[in-house]
Design a protein around this motif. Structure first.
Motif, PDB file in Angstrom:
ATOM      1  N   ALA A 118      -5.460  -3.542   3.179  1.00 49.05           N
ATOM      2  CA  ALA A 118      -5.124  -1.985   2.998  1.00 49.05           C
ATOM      3  C   ALA A 118      -6.422  -1.305   3.560  1.00 49.05           C
ATOM      4  O   ALA A 118      -5.966  -0.071   4.214  1.00 49.05           O
ATOM      5  CB  ALA A 118      -5.209  -1.922   1.740  1.00 49.05           C
ATOM      6  N   PRO A 169       0.476  -1.065   0.054  1.00 51.01           N
ATOM      7  CA  PRO A 169       0.395  -0.098  -0.203  1.00 51.01           C
ATOM      8  C   PRO A 169       0.846   1.369  -0.233  1.00 51.01           C
ATOM      9  O   PRO A 169       0.488   2.216  -0.625  1.00 51.01           O
ATOM     10  CB  PRO A 169      -0.900  -0.092   1.135  1.00 51.01           C
ATOM     11  CG  PRO A 169      -1.039  -1.420   1.523  1.00 51.01           C
ATOM     12  CD  PRO A 169       0.349  -2.292   0.959  1.00 51.01           C
ATOM     13  N   VAL A 222      -5.018  -0.886  -3.707  1.00 48.59           N
ATOM     14  CA  VAL A 222      -4.462  -0.844  -2.238  1.00 48.59           C
ATOM     15  C   VAL A 222      -3.746   0.609  -2.071  1.00 48.59           C
ATOM     16  O   VAL A 222      -3.472   0.586  -0.842  1.00 48.59           O
ATOM     17  CB  VAL A 222      -3.396  -2.180  -1.864  1.00 48.59           C
ATOM     18  CG1 VAL A 222      -4.088  -3.417  -2.229  1.00 48.59           C
ATOM     19  CG2 VAL A 222      -2.265  -1.933  -2.880  1.00 48.59           C
TER      20      VAL A 222
END
Ligand code: ADP
Ligand code: X15
Length: 401
Positions: A394, A129, A164
């Motif tokens: 995420a 992420p 993400v």
């Protein structure tokens, strides 16, 4: 826990919504959709946001680079315009100035479909992420968005920037599809036992690996095999199927047949293979017991004895998970196994169905009554084997930021 639309004050905000509307196309090269099930699945989330007066920018992919189904999202936008009460526009740009300007001038309560995210190279790579947040797509779009909603459950097993990356930059929420799928599939170990996994279809190696994971971890008490997967387990068990069927098996199974053989040794009472098959002879469906094999003709379905034996297992099952058709359902003569088995699976305490071709089979054969039909194939199976999905990780960590 991920935050949901219940936690979002949407009015007047610019919301980026990642959906999965990756769909089969008509095959005529005209870019028309052959099936709009995935678009219809997201109508709830998108309508809820427009009714709550948000400005909605839709992010999605279609196909993979160089693949037959790698197309623009213009047809998807047209279909969404028909499905939603709100006005839907389309722009053939994803994050450049043209796209950002259109988002900024969107009216409250309306929708803008951005171009296929996978037209941009970064979207075809995997990131964590933090690094996904630095990609051009995420960095530039975040400037004109107030909030991110991830409703793309069917792509939740991917670590691509649009899946993400936004959670690092924007307040982020799961959409209604994401919420429903996680609720139905997320806590598979808490579903009533005995839990039965029915693995069919043609992704033989994947299914053998899934069988290993769910049997070893105790997620499944029993695995029933059908389709090419069933034939592969028979082949691994030393059954001589005949040349045609064996060649379908070996063309679909690259290197996991040894694992199938090992699983049959390790879990002899927990894996079942078909006791009979339906072959195609002179254009007709003929059923043959396994003992009477090999035969020249291809085995395209499971036989009635197998259907009845598996149906009995369903009667006492707490949970049944089905993935993959039991036979060549596209041909009416060999749709019997799929039709009868999926029908009787609804007798179980809780029934879950996943898989792209499986969903098509359900529609074609008019099958319904399941407790949950997943929009995802790979994502559903990842969850059902106990994996943590990158999209959910995420959203979870975004909620803590
Ligand atoms: N016995 C069989 N022989 C050949 N093909 C089969 C057989 N059983 C099922 N199939 C094929 O498997 C395909 C679907 O498998 P798969 O892609 O794994 O399903 P899903 O997308 O639901 O995971 C169908 O096209 C079907 O015709
Ligand atoms: O169709 C999808 O997955 P599925 O075939 O596992 O259901 C998703 O859109 C993910 O697409 P991808 O497998 O090209 O990343």
């Amino acid at each position: 826990m991920i935050r949901t639309l219940d936690d979002l004050d949407a009015s007047g905000t610019a919301v980026g919504v990642r959906v999965d509307i990756n769909s089969p196309l008509s095959g005529d090269g005209d870019g028309l959709l052959a099936d709009d099930a995935r678009l219809r699945a997201h109508v709830g989330t998108l309508s809820e946001l427009t009714e709550r007066n948000a400005r909605v920018a839709v992010l999605a992919h279609q196909g993979r680079p160089a693949g037959d189904e790698f197309m623009s999202l213009s047809a998807h936008a047209r279909r969404l315009d028909e499905l939603l009460d709100a006005p839907v526009e389309y722009v053939d740009a994803t994050f450049c100035k043209a796209a950002r300007d259109r988002i900024e001038t969107l009216e409250n309560g309306s929708v803008l479909v951005l171009e296929n995210t996978r037209f941009y190279s970064e979207e075809n790579m995997s990131f964590d992420p933090v690094n996904a947040a630095e990609t051009h797509l995420v960095e530039r779009l975040s400037k004109v968005l107030d909030v991110f909603v991830n409703d793309a459950f069917a792509a939740a097993h991917r670590s691509q920037p649009s899946i993400v990356g936004f959670t690092e930059r924007l307040p982020s929420f799961g959409g209604r599809v994401m919420e429903r799928e996680l609720e139905a599939l997320g806590e598979i170990r808490d579903r009533p036992s005995p839990r039965v996994y029915v693995l069919g279809g043609a992704k033989v190696d994947d299914s053998i690996e899934i069988a290993e994971t769910v049997l070893q971890s105790g997620i499944a008490d029993t695995v029933l095999t059908t389709g090419v997967v069933g034939n592969a387990f028979l082949h691994a068990d030393g059954v001589s199927l005949g040349e045609e069927t064996a060649s379908v098996v070996t063309s679909r199974a690259r290197d996991r047949l040894d694992l199938a053989e090992e699983l049959l040794d390790r879990f002899p009472d927990r894996i079942q293979t078909p006791s009979d098959v339906a072959i195609k002879r002179d254009g007709e469906r003929i059923e043959r017991s396994i003992e009477s094999l090999p035969v020249e003709q291809p085995a395209f379905d499971v036989g009635q004895e197998t259907i009845d034996t598996y149906a009995e297992v369903f009667e006492t099952a707490g949970t049944v998970v089905l993935n993959g058709p039991a036979g060549v359902f596209e041909d009416e003569r060999f749709a019997v196994g799929t039709k009868e088995l999926y029908n009787s699976a609804t007798d179980a305490g809780f029934s879950i169905v996943g898989g792209g071709d499986t969903a098509a089979a359900l529609r074609q054969l008019g099958l319904s009554g399941f407790d949950h039909v997943s929009t995802g194939g790979g994502a559903a199976l990842a969850l059902l084997t106990g994996e943590q999905l990158p999209a959910v990780t995420a959203l979870d960590s975004g909620a803590e930021n």
